[in-house]
Motif scaffolding. Sequence first.
Motif, PDB file in Angstrom:
ATOM      1  N   PHE A   1      77.752  -8.390  31.310  1.00  0.00           N
ATOM      2  CA  PHE A   1      78.228  -6.878  31.288  1.00  0.00           C
ATOM      3  C   PHE A   1      77.800  -6.495  32.565  1.00  0.00           C
ATOM      4  N   LEU A   2      76.840  -6.637  33.325  1.00  0.00           N
ATOM      5  CA  LEU A   2      77.074  -5.650  34.965  1.00  0.00           C
ATOM      6  C   LEU A   2      77.701  -6.410  35.422  1.00  0.00           C
ATOM      7  N   LEU A   3      78.333  -7.354  35.329  1.00  0.00           N
ATOM      8  CA  LEU A   3      78.853  -7.753  36.405  1.00  0.00           C
ATOM      9  C   LEU A   3      80.641  -7.333  36.069  1.00  0.00           C
ATOM     10  N   SER A   4      80.690  -6.786  34.791  1.00  0.00           N
ATOM     11  CA  SER A   4      81.731  -6.145  34.441  1.00  0.00           C
ATOM     12  C   SER A   4      82.595  -4.785  34.812  1.00  0.00           C
ATOM     13  N   ASN A   5      83.599  -4.459  34.107  1.00  0.00           N
ATOM     14  CA  ASN A   5      84.074  -2.850  34.517  1.00  0.00           C
ATOM     15  C   ASN A   5      83.019  -2.024  33.094  1.00  0.00           C
ATOM     16  N   LYS A   6      82.693  -2.583  32.751  1.00  0.00           N
ATOM     17  CA  LYS A   6      81.674  -2.046  31.193  1.00  0.00           C
ATOM     18  C   LYS A   6      80.665  -1.208  32.121  1.00  0.00           C
ATOM     19  N   SER A   7      80.179  -1.616  32.761  1.00  0.00           N
ATOM     20  CA  SER A   7      79.231  -1.468  33.393  1.00  0.00           C
ATOM     21  C   SER A   7      79.682  -0.099  34.754  1.00  0.00           C
ATOM     22  N   SER A   8      81.256   0.157  35.329  1.00  0.00           N
ATOM     23  CA  SER A   8      81.407  -0.089  36.044  1.00  0.00           C
ATOM     24  C   SER A   8      80.306   1.513  36.731  1.00  0.00           C
ATOM     25  N   TYR A   9      79.711   2.423  36.117  1.00  0.00           N
ATOM     26  CA  TYR A   9      79.095   3.264  36.990  1.00  0.00           C
ATOM     27  C   TYR A   9      77.193   3.188  36.524  1.00  0.00           C
ATOM     28  N   LEU A  10      77.063   1.505  36.241  1.00  0.00           N
ATOM     29  CA  LEU A  10      75.812   1.329  36.551  1.00  0.00           C
ATOM     30  C   LEU A  10      75.583   1.234  38.313  1.00  0.00           C
ATOM     31  N   ASN A  11      74.249   1.922  38.754  1.00  0.00           N
ATOM     32  CA  ASN A  11      74.061   1.549  39.984  1.00  0.00           C
ATOM     33  C   ASN A  11      73.296   1.627  40.458  1.00  0.00           C
ATOM     34  N   GLY A  12      72.331   0.495  40.592  1.00  0.00           N
ATOM     35  CA  GLY A  12      70.038   0.879  41.211  1.00  0.00           C
ATOM     36  C   GLY A  12      69.505   0.260  40.214  1.00  0.00           C
ATOM     37  N   GLU A  13      69.925  -0.222  39.048  1.00  0.00           N
ATOM     38  CA  GLU A  13      69.053  -0.428  38.552  1.00  0.00           C
ATOM     39  C   GLU A  13      68.670  -1.514  37.858  1.00  0.00           C
ATOM     40  N   ASN A  14      67.229  -1.710  37.498  1.00  0.00           N
ATOM     41  CA  ASN A  14      67.045  -3.267  36.920  1.00  0.00           C
ATOM     42  C   ASN A  14      66.504  -3.244  35.544  1.00  0.00           C
ATOM     43  N   ILE A  15      67.373  -4.307  34.576  1.00  0.00           N
ATOM     44  CA  ILE A  15      67.454  -3.966  33.414  1.00  0.00           C
ATOM     45  C   ILE A  15      66.894  -5.364  32.928  1.00  0.00           C
ATOM     46  N   ILE A  16      65.721  -4.734  32.609  1.00  0.00           N
ATOM     47  CA  ILE A  16      64.451  -6.322  32.013  1.00  0.00           C
ATOM     48  C   ILE A  16      64.948  -6.292  30.749  1.00  0.00           C
ATOM     49  N   VAL A  17      64.982  -7.910  30.284  1.00  0.00           N
ATOM     50  CA  VAL A  17      65.261  -8.038  28.924  1.00  0.00           C
ATOM     51  C   VAL A  17      64.668  -8.952  28.831  1.00  0.00           C
ATOM     52  N   ASP A  18      63.020  -8.099  28.306  1.00  0.00           N
ATOM     53  CA  ASP A  18      62.399  -9.883  27.470  1.00  0.00           C
ATOM     54  C   ASP A  18      61.239  -9.361  26.518  1.00  0.00           C
ATOM     55  N   GLY A  19      62.019  -8.634  25.256  1.00  0.00           N
ATOM     56  CA  GLY A  19      62.182  -8.350  24.325  1.00  0.00           C
ATOM     57  C   GLY A  19      60.809  -7.515  23.891  1.00  0.00           C
ATOM     58  N   GLY A  20      60.749  -6.594  25.221  1.00  0.00           N
ATOM     59  CA  GLY A  20      59.668  -5.374  24.698  1.00  0.00           C
ATOM     60  C   GLY A  20      58.453  -5.751  25.534  1.00  0.00           C
ATOM     61  N   LEU A  21      58.273  -7.311  25.641  1.00  0.00           N
ATOM     62  CA  LEU A  21      57.307  -7.852  26.709  1.00  0.00           C
ATOM     63  C   LEU A  21      56.188  -6.373  27.770  1.00  0.00           C
ATOM     64  N   THR A  22      57.441  -6.170  28.688  1.00  0.00           N
ATOM     65  CA  THR A  22      56.378  -5.123  29.425  1.00  0.00           C
ATOM     66  C   THR A  22      56.519  -3.727  28.811  1.00  0.00           C
ATOM     67  N   LYS A  23      56.644  -3.337  27.362  1.00  0.00           N
ATOM     68  CA  LYS A  23      56.095  -2.061  26.994  1.00  0.00           C
ATOM     69  C   LYS A  23      54.809  -1.768  26.745  1.00  0.00           C
ATOM     70  N   TRP A  24      54.167  -2.884  26.429  1.00  0.00           N
ATOM     71  CA  TRP A  24      53.398  -2.747  26.455  1.00  0.00           C
ATOM     72  C   TRP A  24      52.164  -3.376  27.368  1.00  0.00           C
TER      73      TRP A  24
END
Length: 109
Positions: free
Chosen positions: A86-109
């Motif tokens: 997704f991040l390498l595709s044009n679907k995320s063409s306006y997403l810049n400077g973000e860190n996407i955390i993919v951890d099932g919610g672990l770091t939210k606790w």
Amino acid sequence: LLQIFDFCGKKKHAQIPFWISLLYFEKELLTKYLVSAYAGVNARFNCVSPGGIEFQQGPEFKKKYAARVPLGRMANEKEIAEVICFLLSNKSSYLNGENIIVDGGLTKW
């Protein structure tokens, strides 16, 4: 540019050495710096920070890990790969400077 690094610096945890947290934030700050430095060049800079990925861990490890995650399990490789695609595709063409955390919610606790 897409960076991939561990989420562990994002979560305060007694078992994580301080210097590892510094390395994590250094990479995240580099991403944000690159966004500013290359403004107007039509370049995007993002990060992916995956949590635990199920591979060949033992059942006891998986059980303990799952107990800490709101989704109750580890990620599979495909789930992380889909975020990267997704991040390498044009679907995320306006997403810049973000860190996407993919951890099932672990770091939210």
